[in-house]
Scaffold this motif. Sequence first.
Motif, PDB file in Angstrom:
ATOM      1  N   VAL A   1      79.200  91.891  65.221  1.00 55.11           N
ATOM      2  CA  VAL A   1      78.423  92.093  65.447  1.00 55.11           C
ATOM      3  C   VAL A   1      77.915  90.958  65.305  1.00 55.11           C
TER       4      VAL A   1
ATOM      5  N   THR B   1      75.660  84.448  74.698  1.00 49.98           N
ATOM      6  CA  THR B   1      76.000  84.286  72.604  1.00 49.98           C
ATOM      7  C   THR B   1      77.604  83.591  72.888  1.00 49.98           C
TER       8      THR B   1
ATOM      9  N   ILE C   1      77.715  86.811  76.871  1.00 46.28           N
ATOM     10  CA  ILE C   1      78.358  86.658  75.751  1.00 46.28           C
ATOM     11  C   ILE C   1      80.189  85.895  76.369  1.00 46.28           C
TER      12      ILE C   1
ATOM     13  N   GLU D   1      71.343  93.639  77.362  1.00 42.22           N
ATOM     14  CA  GLU D   1      72.029  92.393  76.284  1.00 42.22           C
ATOM     15  C   GLU D   1      71.910  90.597  77.078  1.00 42.22           C
ATOM     16  N   SER D   2      72.647  90.739  75.827  1.00 47.41           N
ATOM     17  CA  SER D   2      73.513  88.950  76.572  1.00 47.41           C
ATOM     18  C   SER D   2      73.938  88.567  77.006  1.00 47.41           C
TER      19      SER D   2
HETATM   20  O1  TXA Z   1      71.164  91.054  73.900  1.00 42.96           O
HETATM   21  C1  TXA Z   1      72.553  90.866  72.693  1.00 42.96           C
HETATM   22  O2  TXA Z   1      73.453  90.032  72.374  1.00 42.96           O
HETATM   23  C2  TXA Z   1      71.623  92.090  71.676  1.00 42.96           C
HETATM   24  C3  TXA Z   1      70.432  91.600  71.045  1.00 42.96           C
HETATM   25  C4  TXA Z   1      69.905  92.099  69.329  1.00 42.96           C
HETATM   26  O3  TXA Z   1      70.501  90.288  70.643  1.00 42.96           O
HETATM   27  N1  TXA Z   1      72.654  92.238  71.062  1.00 42.96           N
HETATM   28  C5  TXA Z   1      74.176  92.920  70.714  1.00 42.96           C
HETATM   29  O4  TXA Z   1      74.696  92.573  69.103  1.00 42.96           O
HETATM   30  O5  TXA Z   1      74.063  93.148  71.817  1.00 42.96           O
HETATM   31  P1  TXA Z   1      76.188  93.618  69.914  1.00 42.96           P
HETATM   32  O6  TXA Z   1      76.222  93.174  67.759  1.00 42.96           O
HETATM   33  O7  TXA Z   1      75.982  94.762  70.149  1.00 42.96           O
HETATM   34  O8  TXA Z   1      77.045  92.851  70.221  1.00 42.96           O
HETATM   35  C6  TXA Z   1      77.976  93.170  69.666  1.00 42.96           C
HETATM   36  C7  TXA Z   1      79.087  92.070  70.904  1.00 42.96           C
HETATM   37  C8  TXA Z   1      80.178  92.855  70.336  1.00 42.96           C
HETATM   38  O9  TXA Z   1      81.185  94.219  71.426  1.00 42.96           O
HETATM   39  C9  TXA Z   1      81.827  91.503  71.490  1.00 42.96           C
HETATM   40  O10 TXA Z   1      81.540  91.443  72.205  1.00 42.96           O
HETATM   41  C10 TXA Z   1      80.453  90.621  71.162  1.00 42.96           C
HETATM   42  O11 TXA Z   1      79.640  90.946  70.697  1.00 42.96           O
HETATM   43  N2  TXA Z   1      81.455  89.885  69.346  1.00 42.96           N
HETATM   44  C11 TXA Z   1      79.576  89.966  68.768  1.00 42.96           C
HETATM   45  N3  TXA Z   1      81.110  88.468  67.493  1.00 42.96           N
HETATM   46  C12 TXA Z   1      82.002  89.015  68.096  1.00 42.96           C
HETATM   47  C13 TXA Z   1      83.607  88.210  67.181  1.00 42.96           C
HETATM   48  N4  TXA Z   1      83.120  88.043  66.053  1.00 42.96           N
HETATM   49  N5  TXA Z   1      84.618  88.079  68.434  1.00 42.96           N
HETATM   50  C14 TXA Z   1      84.114  88.477  69.568  1.00 42.96           C
HETATM   51  N6  TXA Z   1      83.150  88.973  69.391  1.00 42.96           N
HETATM   52  C15 TXA Z   1      82.047  89.210  69.195  1.00 42.96           C
END
Ligand code: TXA
Length: 310
Positions: free
Chosen positions: A53, A87, A172, A169-170
């Motif tokens: 996350v 991100t 990455i 979403e952002s």
């Molecule tokens: O826009 C956004 O990024 C939104 C808002 C709320 O900030 N957040 C979001 O979070 O989309 P989330 O947790 O759904 O995004 C998860 C994604 C994962 O699918 C992966 O691609 C990447 O973030 N990610 C997060 N932590 C990671 C890690 N430790 N290693 C690799 N990828 C990671």
Amino acid sequence: MTSEVRRAAQILRAGGLVAFPTETVYGLGADAASEKAVARLYAVKGRPGEHPVIIHFASAEQAFEWAREIPEGARVLAKKFWPGPLTLILKRSALAKDFVTGGQDSVGLRVPSHPVAAELLSLFGSGVAAPSANRFGRVSPTTAAHVREDLGKDADLVLEGGASEVGIESTIVDLSAGPAVLLRPGAITRNQLEEFVAVTSEKSSVRHSGGLERHYAPRTPARLVPTHALDKEISKLADRVAVLAFSRPDERVDFWLRMPRDPQAYAQRLYAALRELDGAQCEQILVEAPPESAEWAAVRDRLERACRQA
Ligand code: TXA
Ligand code: MG
């Protein structure tokens, strides 16, 4: 607003869940250092525990404490794009525990720009784990009303912050293993990133749920249709379709949402539009395919996922 935000920070400190606006989409936040809070976050989302996350911070300085061996490229991107819809995936420090990284040696970090998010994060003073505030696999929320629709009472508090400006979403970027890899396209484009770092097209080995085939999907089956085929598809299904298109409404169709020809404006409205089309309860959603050009990459990515059948 401030007293509401103060209450939100207290809820986070007590291990609760707070939905909050960001410039991309609304997030469902939990104290990223609390295993219990994050476990509840995953349970409410219906998200598999091995998925990492993103952790949100008030400043790059705080964010980087959760990482180690930070490459110069990460600092350059942070300086340029934070706070904002970016991100960074970096090698984790001891602060980032297995329960927020999916057991991987990397951590996802972001400093959002939305004023309510910024205020909350600065009051809380540490990392807030926050995926989008929807149930797993569904369309992300871009208003507080969307969040309430999806999560009901499962969030202890939903902070109001208007419609998210970016709407998807952002972006990455993975910098945890050498050259920068674009993991998820977003408002910050590959071209913009490449002004500062070299970005490879190599597939990254890290696990990410944005990488699942079907994601961000409405319940009604949706299909991408090239402009030239739209008319024919409509004749086949007539009054049983809902349409998302650039062109003017066709009188045979009851549910027709017209979208802007500018990719940023399109992204801003995309998820609200998918929710509306879903609400029409038609047999099928038809989506007029956007242009193939680079500035549409992020919108195309979300539409392709929304239209991929389970
Ligand atoms: O826009 C956004 O990024 C939104 C808002 C709320 O900030 N957040 C979001 O979070 O989309 P989330 O947790 O759904 O995004 C998860 C994604 C994962 O699918 C992966 O691609 C990447 O973030 N990610 C997060 N932590 C990671 C890690 N430790 N290693 C690799 N990828 C990671
Ligand atoms: Mg999500």
